[in-house]
Design an enzyme around this catalytic site. Structure first.
Site, PDB file in Angstrom:
ATOM      1  N   LYS A 296       0.768  -1.166  -0.019  1.00  0.00           N
ATOM      2  CA  LYS A 296       0.058  -0.081   0.046  1.00  0.00           C
ATOM      3  C   LYS A 296       0.793   1.082  -0.067  1.00  0.00           C
ATOM      4  O   LYS A 296       2.121   1.126   0.372  1.00  0.00           O
ATOM      5  CB  LYS A 296      -0.817   0.051   1.340  1.00  0.00           C
ATOM      6  CG  LYS A 296      -2.036  -1.162   0.982  1.00  0.00           C
ATOM      7  CD  LYS A 296      -2.784  -0.973   2.423  1.00  0.00           C
ATOM      8  CE  LYS A 296      -4.032  -2.203   2.228  1.00  0.00           C
ATOM      9  NZ  LYS A 296      -5.176  -1.976   3.373  1.00  0.00           N
TER      10      LYS A 296
ATOM     11  N   TYR B  71     -12.727  -2.722  -3.953  1.00  0.00           N
ATOM     12  CA  TYR B  71     -13.129  -2.558  -2.677  1.00  0.00           C
ATOM     13  C   TYR B  71     -14.593  -2.665  -2.626  1.00  0.00           C
ATOM     14  O   TYR B  71     -15.127  -2.022  -1.518  1.00  0.00           O
ATOM     15  CB  TYR B  71     -12.564  -1.124  -1.607  1.00  0.00           C
ATOM     16  CG  TYR B  71     -11.315  -1.491  -1.374  1.00  0.00           C
ATOM     17  CD1 TYR B  71     -10.800  -2.523  -0.322  1.00  0.00           C
ATOM     18  CD2 TYR B  71     -10.174  -0.432  -1.704  1.00  0.00           C
ATOM     19  CE1 TYR B  71      -9.658  -2.717   0.011  1.00  0.00           C
ATOM     20  CE2 TYR B  71      -9.014  -0.889  -1.381  1.00  0.00           C
ATOM     21  CZ  TYR B  71      -8.588  -1.719  -0.524  1.00  0.00           C
ATOM     22  OH  TYR B  71      -7.221  -2.047  -0.032  1.00  0.00           O
TER      23      TYR B  71
ATOM     24  N   ASN C 225      -2.324  -0.161   6.841  1.00  0.00           N
ATOM     25  CA  ASN C 225      -2.027  -1.200   7.304  1.00  0.00           C
ATOM     26  C   ASN C 225      -0.959  -2.419   6.420  1.00  0.00           C
ATOM     27  O   ASN C 225      -0.923  -3.521   6.247  1.00  0.00           O
ATOM     28  CB  ASN C 225      -3.042  -2.198   7.819  1.00  0.00           C
ATOM     29  CG  ASN C 225      -4.188  -2.503   6.699  1.00  0.00           C
ATOM     30  OD1 ASN C 225      -3.952  -2.290   5.466  1.00  0.00           O
ATOM     31  ND2 ASN C 225      -5.255  -3.213   6.788  1.00  0.00           N
TER      32      ASN C 225
ATOM     33  N   HIS D  71      -2.169  -5.380   1.328  1.00  0.00           N
ATOM     34  CA  HIS D  71      -3.536  -6.093   0.843  1.00  0.00           C
ATOM     35  C   HIS D  71      -3.297  -7.432   0.658  1.00  0.00           C
ATOM     36  O   HIS D  71      -2.021  -7.781  -0.185  1.00  0.00           O
ATOM     37  CB  HIS D  71      -4.408  -5.376  -0.407  1.00  0.00           C
ATOM     38  CG  HIS D  71      -5.195  -5.962  -0.820  1.00  0.00           C
ATOM     39  ND1 HIS D  71      -6.603  -6.335  -0.433  1.00  0.00           N
ATOM     40  CD2 HIS D  71      -5.040  -7.497  -1.934  1.00  0.00           C
ATOM     41  CE1 HIS D  71      -7.407  -7.442  -0.904  1.00  0.00           C
ATOM     42  NE2 HIS D  71      -6.566  -7.972  -1.965  1.00  0.00           N
TER      43      HIS D  71
ATOM     44  N   GLU E 286      -8.481 -11.099  -8.462  1.00  0.00           N
ATOM     45  CA  GLU E 286      -7.864  -9.828  -8.006  1.00  0.00           C
ATOM     46  C   GLU E 286      -6.604 -10.078  -8.883  1.00  0.00           C
ATOM     47  O   GLU E 286      -5.954  -9.144  -9.479  1.00  0.00           O
ATOM     48  CB  GLU E 286      -7.454  -9.988  -6.590  1.00  0.00           C
ATOM     49  CG  GLU E 286      -8.475  -9.491  -5.635  1.00  0.00           C
ATOM     50  CD  GLU E 286      -8.353  -9.530  -4.267  1.00  0.00           C
ATOM     51  OE1 GLU E 286      -9.244  -9.010  -3.581  1.00  0.00           O
ATOM     52  OE2 GLU E 286      -7.113 -10.160  -3.665  1.00  0.00           O
TER      53      GLU E 286
HETATM   54  N1  UDP Z   1     -10.482  -0.769   6.433  1.00  0.00           N
HETATM   55  C1  UDP Z   1     -10.590   0.251   7.290  1.00  0.00           C
HETATM   56  N2  UDP Z   1     -11.498   0.346   8.372  1.00  0.00           N
HETATM   57  C2  UDP Z   1     -12.142  -0.658   8.665  1.00  0.00           C
HETATM   58  C3  UDP Z   1     -11.939  -1.906   7.959  1.00  0.00           C
HETATM   59  C4  UDP Z   1     -11.130  -1.660   6.843  1.00  0.00           C
HETATM   60  O1  UDP Z   1     -10.064   1.309   6.698  1.00  0.00           O
HETATM   61  O2  UDP Z   1     -12.943  -0.535   9.886  1.00  0.00           O
HETATM   62  C5  UDP Z   1      -9.640  -0.549   5.322  1.00  0.00           C
HETATM   63  C6  UDP Z   1      -8.074  -1.513   5.784  1.00  0.00           C
HETATM   64  O3  UDP Z   1      -7.118  -0.654   4.935  1.00  0.00           O
HETATM   65  C7  UDP Z   1      -8.389  -3.090   5.033  1.00  0.00           C
HETATM   66  C8  UDP Z   1      -9.233  -2.551   3.951  1.00  0.00           C
HETATM   67  O4  UDP Z   1     -10.160  -1.577   4.285  1.00  0.00           O
HETATM   68  O5  UDP Z   1      -7.110  -3.244   4.731  1.00  0.00           O
HETATM   69  C9  UDP Z   1      -9.946  -3.986   3.190  1.00  0.00           C
HETATM   70  O6  UDP Z   1     -10.786  -4.250   4.325  1.00  0.00           O
HETATM   71  P1  UDP Z   1     -10.898  -5.963   4.769  1.00  0.00           P
HETATM   72  O7  UDP Z   1     -12.288  -6.028   5.642  1.00  0.00           O
HETATM   73  O8  UDP Z   1     -10.956  -6.546   3.342  1.00  0.00           O
HETATM   74  O9  UDP Z   1      -9.467  -6.121   5.499  1.00  0.00           O
HETATM   75  P2  UDP Z   1      -8.153  -7.023   5.060  1.00  0.00           P
HETATM   76  O10 UDP Z   1      -8.729  -8.203   3.906  1.00  0.00           O
HETATM   77  O11 UDP Z   1      -7.412  -5.946   4.292  1.00  0.00           O
HETATM   78  O12 UDP Z   1      -7.726  -7.634   6.201  1.00  0.00           O
HETATM   79 MG    MG Z   2      -9.846  -7.890   2.434  1.00  0.00          MG
END
Ligand code: UDP
Ligand code: MG
Length: 153
Positions: free
Chosen positions: A9, A49, A112, A115, A126
């Site tokens: 990211k 997303y 974080n 991805h 993807e």
């Molecule tokens: N995200 C966020 N707030 C939240 C949940 C997700 O900003 O409460 C962002 C975060 O960067 C995350 C991305 O949205 O990595 C995608 O969310 P997902 O639930 O798919 O999490 P991941 O698979 O990345 O763990």
């Molecule tokens: Mg995810």
């Protein structure tokens, strides 16, 4: 073997952690099948997303993902999708276990670091979203017998 998609990211690029994070996946024993830098558009991020489009932070994460270019990677290995998710750790860096990438490098739920695809179905979609077929290379690692037993791959 499975292939999975990882995106380094913008926070990772800004914090000069590209080498450090790529190294985690390399040292684990995954094979790098594809890698490139791209500046993600709002359109591709809306698709990527889509599962979060009803969330209040939808636009915020798309904006954060387009602050600067990202590095997209395709990693391959036995059970690569689960292996990469385990290495990545919990979504919120503050809750992610020490030793995971997010646990070691992130203090944030949004910023974080990476991805990572979460299932075989999403990994296939993807990889196609970010790479053309000719950008995925099917060379062989010459140390497979040091990475796996001969009945594991
Ligand atoms: N995200 C966020 N707030 C939240 C949940 C997700 O900003 O409460 C962002 C975060 O960067 C995350 C991305 O949205 O990595 C995608 O969310 P997902 O639930 O798919 O999490 P991941 O698979 O990345 O763990
Ligand atoms: Mg995810």
């Amino acid at each position: 073997m499975e292939k999975t998609l990882v995106i380094l990211k913008p926070c990772t690029i800004q914090r000069s952690l590209i080498g450090e994070i790529v190294s985690r996946f390399e040292k684990k024993g995954l094979r790098l099948a594809g890698m490139k830098m791209i500046w993600l558009s709002d359109e591709i991020l809306s698709e990527h997303y889509a599962h979060l489009k009803e969330k209040p932070f939808f636009q915020r994460i798309k904006d954060a993902m387009s602050v600067c270019p990202v590095i997209v990677c395709c990693w391959e290995g036995v059970d690569a999708i689960n292996v990469v998710r385990t290495l990545t750790g919990a979504t919120n860096g503050r809750n992610a276990a020490p030793g995971t990438i997010r646990g070691d490098y992130s203090m944030s739920v949004q910023e974080n670091i990476v991805h990572a695809s979460d299932s075989p179905e999403t990994a296939a979609i993807e990889i196609k979203r970010f790479f053309s077929d000719t950008e995925i290379y099917d060379y062989k690692l010459n140390n497979l017998s040091s990475l796996y037993a001969n009945d594991e791959f």
